[in-house]
Design a protein around this motif. Structure first.
Motif, short mmCIF file in Angstrom:
data_model
loop_
_atom_site.label_atom_id
_atom_site.label_comp_id
_atom_site.label_asym_id
_atom_site.label_seq_id
_atom_site.Cartn_x
_atom_site.Cartn_y
_atom_site.Cartn_z
N CYS A 61 0.84 -1.22 0.00
CA CYS A 61 0.00 0.00 0.00
C CYS A 61 0.86 1.25 0.00
O CYS A 61 0.55 2.24 -0.68
CB CYS A 61 -0.91 0.00 1.23
SG CYS A 61 -2.14 -1.31 1.23
N ILE A 62 1.95 1.23 0.77
CA ILE A 62 2.85 2.38 0.84
C ILE A 62 3.49 2.66 -0.51
O ILE A 62 3.50 3.80 -0.99
CB ILE A 62 3.95 2.14 1.91
CG1 ILE A 62 3.35 2.24 3.32
CG2 ILE A 62 5.09 3.15 1.76
CD1 ILE A 62 4.27 1.77 4.43
N ILE A 63 4.01 1.61 -1.15
CA ILE A 63 4.67 1.77 -2.46
C ILE A 63 3.68 2.27 -3.50
O ILE A 63 3.98 3.15 -4.31
CB ILE A 63 5.33 0.44 -2.91
CG1 ILE A 63 6.53 0.13 -2.00
CG2 ILE A 63 5.80 0.52 -4.36
CD1 ILE A 63 7.07 -1.27 -2.15
N THR A 64 2.46 1.71 -3.48
CA THR A 64 1.41 2.16 -4.41
C THR A 64 1.10 3.64 -4.21
O THR A 64 0.96 4.40 -5.18
CB THR A 64 0.12 1.33 -4.19
OG1 THR A 64 0.42 -0.05 -4.33
CG2 THR A 64 -0.94 1.71 -5.20
N SER A 65 1.02 4.04 -2.95
CA SER A 65 0.74 5.44 -2.63
C SER A 65 1.90 6.34 -3.04
O SER A 65 1.68 7.45 -3.57
CB SER A 65 0.48 5.58 -1.13
OG SER A 65 0.21 6.90 -0.77
N ILE A 66 3.13 5.90 -2.82
CA ILE A 66 4.31 6.69 -3.16
C ILE A 66 4.42 6.92 -4.67
O ILE A 66 4.76 8.00 -5.14
CB ILE A 66 5.60 6.01 -2.62
CG1 ILE A 66 5.66 6.13 -1.09
CG2 ILE A 66 6.85 6.63 -3.24
CD1 ILE A 66 6.77 5.34 -0.46
N LEU A 67 4.09 5.88 -5.44
CA LEU A 67 4.17 5.98 -6.90
C LEU A 67 3.20 7.00 -7.47
O LEU A 67 3.38 7.48 -8.59
CB LEU A 67 3.93 4.61 -7.54
CG LEU A 67 5.04 3.56 -7.29
CD1 LEU A 67 4.63 2.21 -7.85
CD2 LEU A 67 6.36 4.01 -7.91
N ARG A 68 2.15 7.34 -6.71
CA ARG A 68 1.18 8.33 -7.16
C ARG A 68 1.63 9.76 -6.89
O ARG A 68 1.01 10.71 -7.38
CB ARG A 68 -0.16 8.09 -6.46
CG ARG A 68 -0.86 6.80 -6.89
CD ARG A 68 -2.14 6.62 -6.11
NE ARG A 68 -2.74 5.32 -6.36
CZ ARG A 68 -3.52 4.67 -5.50
NH1 ARG A 68 -3.79 5.23 -4.33
NH2 ARG A 68 -4.04 3.50 -5.80
N ILE A 69 2.69 9.94 -6.09
CA ILE A 69 3.17 11.28 -5.77
C ILE A 69 3.82 11.89 -7.02
O ILE A 69 4.76 11.31 -7.57
CB ILE A 69 4.19 11.23 -4.60
CG1 ILE A 69 3.52 10.68 -3.33
CG2 ILE A 69 4.77 12.62 -4.33
CD1 ILE A 69 4.48 10.45 -2.19
N GLU A 96 9.57 14.41 -3.35
CA GLU A 96 8.68 13.86 -2.32
C GLU A 96 8.67 12.34 -2.35
O GLU A 96 8.60 11.68 -1.32
CB GLU A 96 7.26 14.41 -2.50
CG GLU A 96 7.10 15.86 -2.15
CD GLU A 96 7.42 16.15 -0.70
OE1 GLU A 96 6.99 15.37 0.17
OE2 GLU A 96 8.12 17.14 -0.44
N ARG A 97 8.73 11.77 -3.56
CA ARG A 97 8.79 10.31 -3.69
C ARG A 97 10.04 9.76 -3.03
O ARG A 97 10.00 8.77 -2.31
CB ARG A 97 8.75 9.89 -5.17
CG ARG A 97 7.37 9.81 -5.77
CD ARG A 97 7.31 8.88 -6.96
NE ARG A 97 8.29 9.23 -7.99
CZ ARG A 97 8.05 10.06 -9.00
NH1 ARG A 97 6.86 10.65 -9.10
NH2 ARG A 97 8.97 10.31 -9.90
#
Length: 276
Positions: free
Chosen positions: A182-190, A195-196
Protein backbone atom coordinates in the motif's frame (compact mmCIF):
# COMPACT_ATOMS: atom_id res chain seq x y z
CA UNK A 1 24.36 -2.89 21.74
CA UNK A 2 25.96 0.56 22.24
CA UNK A 3 24.20 1.82 19.10
CA UNK A 4 20.81 0.68 20.35
CA UNK A 5 21.41 2.28 23.75
CA UNK A 6 22.33 5.55 22.00
CA UNK A 7 19.07 5.48 20.01
CA UNK A 8 17.08 4.91 23.23
CA UNK A 9 18.80 7.86 24.94
CA UNK A 10 18.35 10.16 21.93
CA UNK A 11 14.65 9.28 21.58
CA UNK A 12 14.07 9.88 25.31
CA UNK A 13 16.07 13.14 25.51
CA UNK A 14 15.09 14.89 22.26
CA UNK A 15 11.56 16.35 22.40
CA UNK A 16 11.35 16.44 18.59
CA UNK A 17 11.51 12.63 18.51
CA UNK A 18 8.53 12.14 20.82
CA UNK A 19 6.36 10.84 17.98
CA UNK A 20 4.81 7.38 17.36
CA UNK A 21 7.52 6.40 14.86
CA UNK A 22 10.35 7.08 17.31
CA UNK A 23 8.37 5.69 20.25
CA UNK A 24 8.32 2.34 18.46
CA UNK A 25 11.93 2.72 17.31
CA UNK A 26 13.07 3.35 20.89
CA UNK A 27 11.20 0.27 22.06
CA UNK A 28 12.69 -1.81 19.24
CA UNK A 29 16.19 -0.72 20.26
CA UNK A 30 15.42 -1.55 23.91
CA UNK A 31 14.11 -4.97 22.89
CA UNK A 32 17.16 -5.77 20.78
CA UNK A 33 19.51 -4.60 23.54
CA UNK A 34 17.80 -7.00 25.94
CA UNK A 35 17.93 -10.09 23.74
CA UNK A 36 21.49 -9.42 22.62
CA UNK A 37 22.36 -9.28 26.34
CA UNK A 38 20.68 -12.66 26.77
CA UNK A 39 22.99 -14.41 24.26
CA UNK A 40 26.23 -12.49 23.65
CA UNK A 41 27.69 -12.39 27.22
CA UNK A 42 27.38 -16.17 27.64
CA UNK A 43 28.76 -16.73 24.13
CA UNK A 44 31.74 -14.43 24.74
CA UNK A 45 32.54 -16.17 28.06
CA UNK A 46 32.51 -19.51 26.24
CA UNK A 47 34.87 -18.21 23.55
CA UNK A 48 37.29 -16.54 25.98
CA UNK A 49 37.45 -19.20 28.70
CA UNK A 50 36.62 -22.33 26.73
CA UNK A 51 33.95 -23.18 29.32
CA UNK A 52 30.86 -23.97 27.25
CA UNK A 53 28.78 -25.53 30.01
CA UNK A 54 25.38 -24.19 31.03
CA UNK A 55 22.93 -25.60 33.57
CA UNK A 56 19.56 -26.99 32.50
CA UNK A 57 17.79 -24.22 34.43
CA UNK A 58 20.06 -21.60 32.87
CA UNK A 59 19.32 -22.97 29.41
CA UNK A 60 15.56 -22.87 30.00
CA UNK A 61 15.79 -19.29 31.31
CA UNK A 62 17.87 -18.20 28.31
CA UNK A 63 15.38 -19.81 25.90
CA UNK A 64 12.43 -18.21 27.70
CA UNK A 65 13.82 -14.66 27.76
CA UNK A 66 15.09 -14.86 24.18
CA UNK A 67 11.81 -16.41 22.95
CA UNK A 68 9.67 -13.71 24.57
CA UNK A 69 11.82 -10.92 23.11
CA UNK A 70 11.97 -12.33 19.56
CA UNK A 71 8.22 -13.07 19.49
CA UNK A 72 7.51 -9.55 20.73
CA UNK A 73 9.78 -8.13 18.00
CA UNK A 74 7.83 -10.06 15.33
CA UNK A 75 4.70 -8.13 16.27
CA UNK A 76 6.47 -4.84 17.00
CA UNK A 77 7.96 -4.74 13.49
CA UNK A 78 4.50 -5.22 11.98
CA UNK A 79 3.19 -2.43 14.24
CA UNK A 80 5.97 -0.17 12.92
CA UNK A 81 5.02 -0.98 9.33
CA UNK A 82 1.37 -0.20 10.12
CA UNK A 83 2.49 3.12 11.62
CA UNK A 84 4.36 3.97 8.38
CA UNK A 85 1.30 2.92 6.35
CA UNK A 86 -0.93 5.37 8.26
CA UNK A 87 1.68 8.15 8.07
CA UNK A 88 2.11 7.87 4.28
CA UNK A 89 -1.26 6.58 3.02
CA UNK A 90 -3.56 8.38 5.48
CA UNK A 91 -1.61 11.48 6.58
CA UNK A 92 -4.71 13.56 7.40
CA UNK A 93 -6.02 10.93 9.83
CA UNK A 94 -2.60 9.88 11.18
CA UNK A 95 -2.59 12.13 14.27
CA UNK A 96 -6.08 11.03 15.31
CA UNK A 97 -5.56 7.32 14.64
CA UNK A 98 -2.01 6.87 15.99
CA UNK A 99 -2.51 8.69 19.29
CA UNK A 100 -0.55 7.99 22.48
CA UNK A 101 -3.13 5.59 23.94
CA UNK A 102 -3.28 3.50 20.75
CA UNK A 103 0.55 3.35 20.57
CA UNK A 104 0.76 2.03 24.15
CA UNK A 105 -2.04 -0.46 23.37
CA UNK A 106 -0.18 -1.81 20.30
CA UNK A 107 3.09 -2.09 22.22
CA UNK A 108 1.43 -3.78 25.22
CA UNK A 109 -0.32 -6.25 22.91
CA UNK A 110 3.01 -7.22 21.32
CA UNK A 111 4.57 -7.89 24.73
CA UNK A 112 1.55 -9.83 26.07
CA UNK A 113 1.49 -12.13 23.02
CA UNK A 114 5.24 -12.71 23.41
CA UNK A 115 4.92 -13.65 27.09
CA UNK A 116 1.89 -15.91 26.65
CA UNK A 117 3.23 -17.80 23.62
CA UNK A 118 6.66 -18.58 25.05
CA UNK A 119 5.35 -19.28 28.59
CA UNK A 120 3.26 -22.15 27.21
CA UNK A 121 6.19 -23.50 25.17
CA UNK A 122 8.63 -23.28 28.08
CA UNK A 123 6.13 -25.00 30.38
CA UNK A 124 5.82 -27.94 27.96
CA UNK A 125 9.58 -28.09 27.43
CA UNK A 126 10.43 -28.10 31.15
CA UNK A 127 8.28 -31.23 31.62
CA UNK A 128 10.28 -33.28 29.11
CA UNK A 129 12.77 -35.83 30.43
CA UNK A 130 16.33 -35.13 29.24
CA UNK A 131 18.43 -38.25 29.52
CA UNK A 132 20.27 -38.21 26.19
CA UNK A 133 23.59 -36.54 25.32
CA UNK A 134 23.95 -33.20 27.11
CA UNK A 135 25.55 -31.34 24.21
CA UNK A 136 23.55 -28.66 22.37
CA UNK A 137 24.44 -28.32 18.70
CA UNK A 138 24.05 -24.55 18.70
CA UNK A 139 25.62 -21.39 20.11
CA UNK A 140 22.60 -20.68 22.36
CA UNK A 141 19.65 -22.57 23.86
CA UNK A 142 17.18 -22.60 20.98
CA UNK A 143 14.00 -24.66 20.61
CA UNK A 144 14.99 -27.42 18.16
CA UNK A 145 18.50 -28.15 19.53
CA UNK A 146 17.05 -28.49 23.05
CA UNK A 147 14.17 -30.74 21.95
CA UNK A 148 16.64 -33.11 20.29
CA UNK A 149 18.17 -33.86 23.72
CA UNK A 150 14.92 -35.28 25.10
CA UNK A 151 14.59 -39.05 25.33
CA UNK A 152 10.76 -39.01 25.12
CA UNK A 153 8.29 -38.57 22.27
CA UNK A 154 8.56 -34.93 21.18
CA UNK A 155 6.10 -34.92 18.26
CA UNK A 156 3.47 -32.97 20.21
CA UNK A 157 5.78 -30.18 21.34
CA UNK A 158 7.42 -30.05 17.89
CA UNK A 159 3.99 -29.61 16.32
CA UNK A 160 3.16 -26.95 18.89
CA UNK A 161 6.45 -25.19 18.14
CA UNK A 162 5.71 -25.22 14.40
CA UNK A 163 2.17 -23.85 14.88
CA UNK A 164 3.43 -21.17 17.27
CA UNK A 165 6.22 -20.15 14.88
CA UNK A 166 3.74 -19.91 12.01
CA UNK A 167 1.21 -17.87 14.03
CA UNK A 168 3.85 -15.50 15.43
CA UNK A 169 5.79 -14.92 12.20
CA UNK A 170 3.51 -15.31 9.16
CA UNK A 171 0.58 -12.98 10.11
CA UNK A 172 2.94 -10.13 11.18
CA UNK A 173 5.02 -10.72 8.05
CA UNK A 174 1.93 -10.65 5.81
CA UNK A 175 0.66 -7.51 7.55
CA UNK A 176 4.05 -5.90 6.97
CA UNK A 177 4.11 -6.90 3.29
CA UNK A 178 0.54 -5.62 2.81
CA UNK A 179 1.43 -2.32 4.50
CA UNK A 180 4.43 -1.84 2.23
CA UNK A 181 2.49 -2.75 -0.92
CA UNK A 182 0.00 0.00 0.00
CA UNK A 183 2.85 2.38 0.84
CA UNK A 184 4.67 1.77 -2.46
CA UNK A 185 1.41 2.16 -4.41
CA UNK A 186 0.74 5.44 -2.63
CA UNK A 187 4.31 6.69 -3.16
CA UNK A 188 4.17 5.98 -6.90
CA UNK A 189 1.18 8.33 -7.16
CA UNK A 190 3.17 11.28 -5.77
CA UNK A 191 3.92 13.61 -8.72
CA UNK A 192 7.01 15.21 -7.17
CA UNK A 193 10.24 13.21 -7.54
CA UNK A 194 11.70 14.83 -4.42
CA UNK A 195 8.68 13.86 -2.32
CA UNK A 196 8.79 10.31 -3.69
CA UNK A 197 12.45 9.96 -2.71
CA UNK A 198 11.74 11.36 0.76
CA UNK A 199 8.90 8.88 1.31
CA UNK A 200 11.01 5.95 0.12
CA UNK A 201 13.86 7.05 2.38
CA UNK A 202 11.54 7.09 5.40
CA UNK A 203 10.54 3.44 4.91
CA UNK A 204 13.61 1.85 3.31
CA UNK A 205 15.50 1.46 6.59
CA UNK A 206 12.59 -0.34 8.22
CA UNK A 207 12.10 -2.52 5.14
CA UNK A 208 15.74 -3.70 5.24
CA UNK A 209 15.46 -4.73 8.90
CA UNK A 210 12.09 -6.44 8.39
CA UNK A 211 13.20 -8.46 5.35
CA UNK A 212 16.32 -9.76 7.09
CA UNK A 213 14.53 -10.54 10.36
CA UNK A 214 11.42 -12.32 9.07
CA UNK A 215 13.31 -14.08 6.26
CA UNK A 216 15.80 -15.77 8.58
CA UNK A 217 13.11 -16.64 11.16
CA UNK A 218 10.96 -18.37 8.54
CA UNK A 219 13.97 -20.33 7.22
CA UNK A 220 15.04 -21.48 10.71
CA UNK A 221 11.65 -22.30 12.26
CA UNK A 222 9.20 -23.09 9.46
CA UNK A 223 11.03 -24.73 6.56
CA UNK A 224 11.52 -28.53 6.61
CA UNK A 225 14.68 -29.57 8.48
CA UNK A 226 16.72 -30.99 5.61
CA UNK A 227 20.40 -31.81 6.19
CA UNK A 228 21.57 -28.68 4.33
CA UNK A 229 19.19 -26.40 6.28
CA UNK A 230 20.17 -27.99 9.61
CA UNK A 231 23.79 -27.16 8.90
CA UNK A 232 22.89 -23.61 7.83
CA UNK A 233 20.47 -22.87 10.70
CA UNK A 234 23.27 -21.69 12.98
CA UNK A 235 24.42 -19.28 10.28
CA UNK A 236 20.88 -17.95 9.73
CA UNK A 237 20.41 -17.63 13.50
CA UNK A 238 23.33 -15.19 13.59
CA UNK A 239 21.28 -12.83 11.38
CA UNK A 240 18.40 -12.34 13.81
CA UNK A 241 20.40 -12.72 17.06
CA UNK A 242 23.54 -10.71 16.27
CA UNK A 243 23.51 -9.08 12.83
CA UNK A 244 20.08 -7.39 12.92
CA UNK A 245 20.63 -5.78 16.36
CA UNK A 246 24.12 -4.74 15.18
CA UNK A 247 23.09 -3.07 11.90
CA UNK A 248 19.74 -1.73 13.11
CA UNK A 249 21.23 1.39 14.80
CA UNK A 250 23.49 2.02 11.79
CA UNK A 251 20.58 1.76 9.34
CA UNK A 252 18.29 4.03 11.33
CA UNK A 253 20.96 6.62 12.20
CA UNK A 254 22.70 6.78 8.81
CA UNK A 255 19.48 6.84 6.77
CA UNK A 256 17.45 9.14 9.01
CA UNK A 257 18.19 12.88 9.11
CA UNK A 258 16.17 13.49 12.28
CA UNK A 259 18.06 10.83 14.26
CA UNK A 260 21.43 12.11 12.99
CA UNK A 261 20.50 15.68 13.89
CA UNK A 262 19.33 14.65 17.38
CA UNK A 263 22.47 12.55 17.89
CA UNK A 264 24.77 15.43 16.89
CA UNK A 265 22.84 17.73 19.22
CA UNK A 266 23.16 15.28 22.12
CA UNK A 267 26.89 14.79 21.51
CA UNK A 268 27.39 18.57 21.32
CA UNK A 269 25.60 19.07 24.65
CA UNK A 270 27.68 16.31 26.25
CA UNK A 271 30.93 17.86 25.00
CA UNK A 272 29.86 21.28 26.32
CA UNK A 273 29.08 19.69 29.69
CA UNK A 274 32.50 17.99 29.81
CA UNK A 275 34.28 21.32 29.21
CA UNK A 276 32.67 22.87 32.27
Amino acid sequence: MVGNILIILVVVIDQHLHTPMYFFLGNLSCLETCYTSTILPRMLVSLLTGDRTISFRGCIVQFYIFGVLVTTECFLLSVMSYDRYLAICKPLHYGALMNGRFCVLLLSGSWIIGFLAISMTTSLMSQLPFCGPSKIDHFFCDFTPMIKLSCSDTHLIEFWGFVLSAVCSLPPFLLTVTSYVCIITSILRIPSTTERQKAFSTCSSHLIVVTTFYGTLIIVYLLPKTKILRDLNKVFSVFYTVLTPLVNPLIYSLRNKEVKKALRKAVSKFMDFMRI
